[in-house]
Motif scaffolding. Structure first.
Motif, PDB file in Angstrom:
ATOM      1  N   MET A   1      19.040  39.958  43.504  1.00 43.63           N
ATOM      2  CA  MET A   1      17.990  40.294  42.545  1.00 43.63           C
ATOM      3  C   MET A   1      16.790  40.879  43.290  1.00 43.63           C
ATOM      4  O   MET A   1      16.671  40.682  44.495  1.00 43.63           O
ATOM      5  CB  MET A   1      17.607  39.043  41.733  1.00 43.63           C
ATOM      6  CG  MET A   1      17.017  37.893  42.568  1.00 43.63           C
ATOM      7  SD  MET A   1      16.534  36.453  41.596  1.00 43.63           S
ATOM      8  CE  MET A   1      18.102  35.584  41.454  1.00 43.63           C
TER       9      MET A   1
ATOM     10  N   TYR B   1      24.025  29.723  38.728  1.00 45.61           N
ATOM     11  CA  TYR B   1      23.840  30.737  39.773  1.00 45.61           C
ATOM     12  C   TYR B   1      25.160  31.472  40.050  1.00 45.61           C
ATOM     13  O   TYR B   1      25.194  32.687  40.269  1.00 45.61           O
ATOM     14  CB  TYR B   1      23.367  30.053  41.052  1.00 45.61           C
ATOM     15  CG  TYR B   1      22.382  30.835  41.879  1.00 45.61           C
ATOM     16  CD1 TYR B   1      22.646  32.132  42.289  1.00 45.61           C
ATOM     17  CD2 TYR B   1      21.177  30.263  42.264  1.00 45.61           C
ATOM     18  CE1 TYR B   1      21.737  32.839  43.056  1.00 45.61           C
ATOM     19  CE2 TYR B   1      20.260  30.965  43.032  1.00 45.61           C
ATOM     20  CZ  TYR B   1      20.547  32.255  43.430  1.00 45.61           C
ATOM     21  OH  TYR B   1      19.644  32.954  44.189  1.00 45.61           O
TER      22      TYR B   1
ATOM     23  N   HIS C   1      20.141  33.489  34.278  1.00 44.71           N
ATOM     24  CA  HIS C   1      21.099  34.399  34.907  1.00 44.71           C
ATOM     25  C   HIS C   1      21.982  35.112  33.890  1.00 44.71           C
ATOM     26  O   HIS C   1      22.972  35.747  34.275  1.00 44.71           O
ATOM     27  CB  HIS C   1      21.966  33.636  35.908  1.00 44.71           C
ATOM     28  CG  HIS C   1      21.248  33.300  37.181  1.00 44.71           C
ATOM     29  ND1 HIS C   1      21.303  34.109  38.297  1.00 44.71           N
ATOM     30  CD2 HIS C   1      20.446  32.267  37.508  1.00 44.71           C
ATOM     31  CE1 HIS C   1      20.571  33.569  39.262  1.00 44.71           C
ATOM     32  NE2 HIS C   1      20.045  32.450  38.809  1.00 44.71           N
TER      33      HIS C   1
ATOM     34  N   LYS D   1      16.509  39.054  36.951  1.00 46.11           N
ATOM     35  CA  LYS D   1      17.688  38.634  37.712  1.00 46.11           C
ATOM     36  C   LYS D   1      18.855  39.592  37.532  1.00 46.11           C
ATOM     37  O   LYS D   1      19.517  39.961  38.506  1.00 46.11           O
ATOM     38  CB  LYS D   1      18.084  37.212  37.320  1.00 46.11           C
ATOM     39  CG  LYS D   1      17.176  36.136  37.909  1.00 46.11           C
ATOM     40  CD  LYS D   1      17.657  34.751  37.550  1.00 46.11           C
ATOM     41  CE  LYS D   1      16.928  33.672  38.331  1.00 46.11           C
ATOM     42  NZ  LYS D   1      15.488  33.614  38.101  1.00 46.11           N
TER      43      LYS D   1
ATOM     44  N   GLU E   1      22.904  37.807  47.830  1.00 48.01           N
ATOM     45  CA  GLU E   1      21.922  36.935  47.190  1.00 48.01           C
ATOM     46  C   GLU E   1      21.840  35.566  47.851  1.00 48.01           C
ATOM     47  O   GLU E   1      20.771  35.039  48.092  1.00 48.01           O
ATOM     48  CB  GLU E   1      22.285  36.763  45.708  1.00 48.01           C
ATOM     49  CG  GLU E   1      21.479  35.721  44.957  1.00 48.01           C
ATOM     50  CD  GLU E   1      20.006  36.065  44.828  1.00 48.01           C
ATOM     51  OE1 GLU E   1      19.185  35.149  44.673  1.00 48.01           O
ATOM     52  OE2 GLU E   1      19.674  37.269  44.879  1.00 48.01           O
TER      53      GLU E   1
END
Length: 478
Positions: free
Chosen positions: A22, A165, A192, A220, A338
């Motif tokens: 992100m 996540y 997310h 995101k 990420e």
């Protein structure tokens, strides 16, 4: 200052680094904005006011609300964090009991402490074992939610994270129906999942599935500035005046017009050319998945509970850890992912990623995979547990024993001890790797020997864990 933050940022962004992380605009030039200083203004006549919107900001919020069919949609300029704080504050009185998924973001734990709430935790289920072996939080089980609601009939609201996540989705519709039968609001951290609404290849939003408040981080997974998001609400079990007050309390009294304009441009793009480009994005994701089927040592983690935008590359069939893979991608191929944790790496994607980004990541992974495969004896590779002795750090979802509530822990003296001395003591601070910011320990919980060993492993592997410094941790002195 010869080399300050601005110069460092400028220098970094001139490098050929592929951002598989992100924010979702991926620094793609198509989302450029005019000189930001010319657009950075304050609340003056004609530009409206976020905290009492009556003009252009009200029009934008109403437009978003109409698109999502919410009762109201609010702009967030303090990230999903302020949305979570406001949502829980609007649904609880000080001292209430709340039902919380243990894999919620640290912001949820912060407001629990702030409002002196009494949490009841439901733990994510591995649903088959594979997620558990990688340390990936699974779904929130409706059966566990039902059991907690029966045991604690005074629960005032339920808070879960979906997707996680890693992109794991819980059965929100089932949980929402269950919670609503008891006249309790459901809050879903969908930070997310801001992209869900924009293509049928993605799951339904939590709002569509019946949640009362849904918080999305635009930055995101969509082309928007860091720190921007939206909060969608349905009133009834949630009181409009309490939610509005809570948002005004947690949001800056000087909200950035740049950030709000970025939100508007994001939605304008999605309603225009973004619709066609979203289809290209979905096709690119499918192309990437087909390419990854040829991997022999590495693998792309998939699950029936997982949404498709998160690329989780697992190293559990190899002698290397997720961090090793992330380092190799960065140092050799200039690809920044990420997050790495245990035996996997997360590459975040968005509609701003073009086919060449997926091709570059796929080429790097294929080359690394060939090298790993060549180093492994074929028979050993097929029949021997290559992870033996690797002992990678990953999330341990065993249940810490409660000692005192987090708000009570704030008033006790603290003492700094080595991890080796900490077993049996109560944690004085929350302990969590960041990202993702999910607590392994909440202040006031007892530190088990198993937790000590897990944290010692994190220290040995040089994993940054908030609450642990140089092998020491703060405990409560009761």
């Amino acid at each position: 200052m010869k080399q300050g933050l601005y110069e460092t940022l400028t220098e970094y962004c001139q490098k050929d680094i592929l951002p598989m992380h992100m924010p979702g605009h991926k620094r793609n030039h198509k989302f450029q904005m005019e000189n930001p200083y010319e657009l950075d203004v304050t609340e003056i006549p004609g530009l409206d006011n976020l905290h009492q919107p009556e003009g252009v900001i009200r029009k934008l919020m109403d437009h978003i609300s109409d698109e999502y069919q919410s009762d109201a949609s609010f702009l967030l300029v303090n990230g999903s964090t302020c949305g979570l704080l406001a949502a829980i504050t609007a649904c609880c009185r000080r001292g209430d009991r709340v039902l919380v998924a243990r894999n919620c973001h640290k912001a949820v734990y912060n407001v629990i402490r702030l409002l002196e709430l009494r949490p009841v935790y439901v733990y994510p289920s591995a649903e088959g074992g594979e997620m558990d072996s990688l340390g990936i939080a699974g779904i929130v089980s409706p059966e566990d939610v039902e059991g907690a609601l029966e045991e604690y009939p005074d629960i005032s609201c339920v808070v879960i994270t979906s997707p996680t996540y890693e992109g794991i989705l819980s059965p929100v519709a089932v949980i929402a129906d269950m919670v609503h039968k008891r006249k309790i609001p459901l809050i879903v951290d969908e930070a997310h999942g801001a992209h869900f609404h924009w293509h049928k290849a993605f799951p339904d939003t939590a709002l569509t599935e019946g949640a009362d408040i849904v918080i999305e981080s635009l930055h995101k997974t969509l082309p928007a500035f860091t720190q921007t998001g939206v909060l969608h609400a349905r009133y009834g079990l949630v009181k409009e005046e309490l939610l509005t007050w809570s948002l005004q309390t947690y949001q800056s009294s000087s909200p950035s017009y740049l950030l709000m304009a970025g939100v508007e441009r994001c939605f304008s793009y999605l309603l225009g050319e973004g619709r066609k480009e979203m289809q290209c994005y979905v096709s690119d994701l499918e192309w990437f998945r087909q390419e990854m089927k040829g991997l022999k040592a590495l693998r792309l983690f998939e699950s029936q509970w997982k949404e498709p935008s998160k690329l989780v590359i697992a190293t559990d069939r190899t002698p290397v850890r997720g961090r090793d893979l992330a380092d190799r991608l960065r140092e050799t191929y200039h690809i920044e992912t990420e997050m790495s944790c245990g035996d996997y790496v997360i590459a975040m994607t968005s509609v701003a990623d073009e086919r060449k980004s997926f091709e570059r990541l796929a080429a790097a992974l294929r080359e690394i995979d060939r090298e790993l495969t060549e180093k492994l004896d074929r028979q050993a590779f097929e029949n021997v547990d290559l992870t033996a002795g690797k002992n990678s750090f990953c999330y341990d979802w065993h249940r810490p024993e409660p000692g005192v509530y987090s708000f009570e822990a704030a008033y006790y003296p603290k003492r700094r001890v080595s991890l080796a001395e900490a077993a049996g003591e109560l944690a004085a601070e929350p302990v969590y790797p960041y990202p993702p910011g999910i607590p392994l320990l909440v202040e006031g919980e007892r530190i088990s020997q198993e937790m000590v060993e897990l944290l010692e492993r994190a220290v040995r592997q040089q994993i940054s864990v908030h609450g642990v410094t140089d092998g020491f941790i703060n405990i409560l002195v009761l």
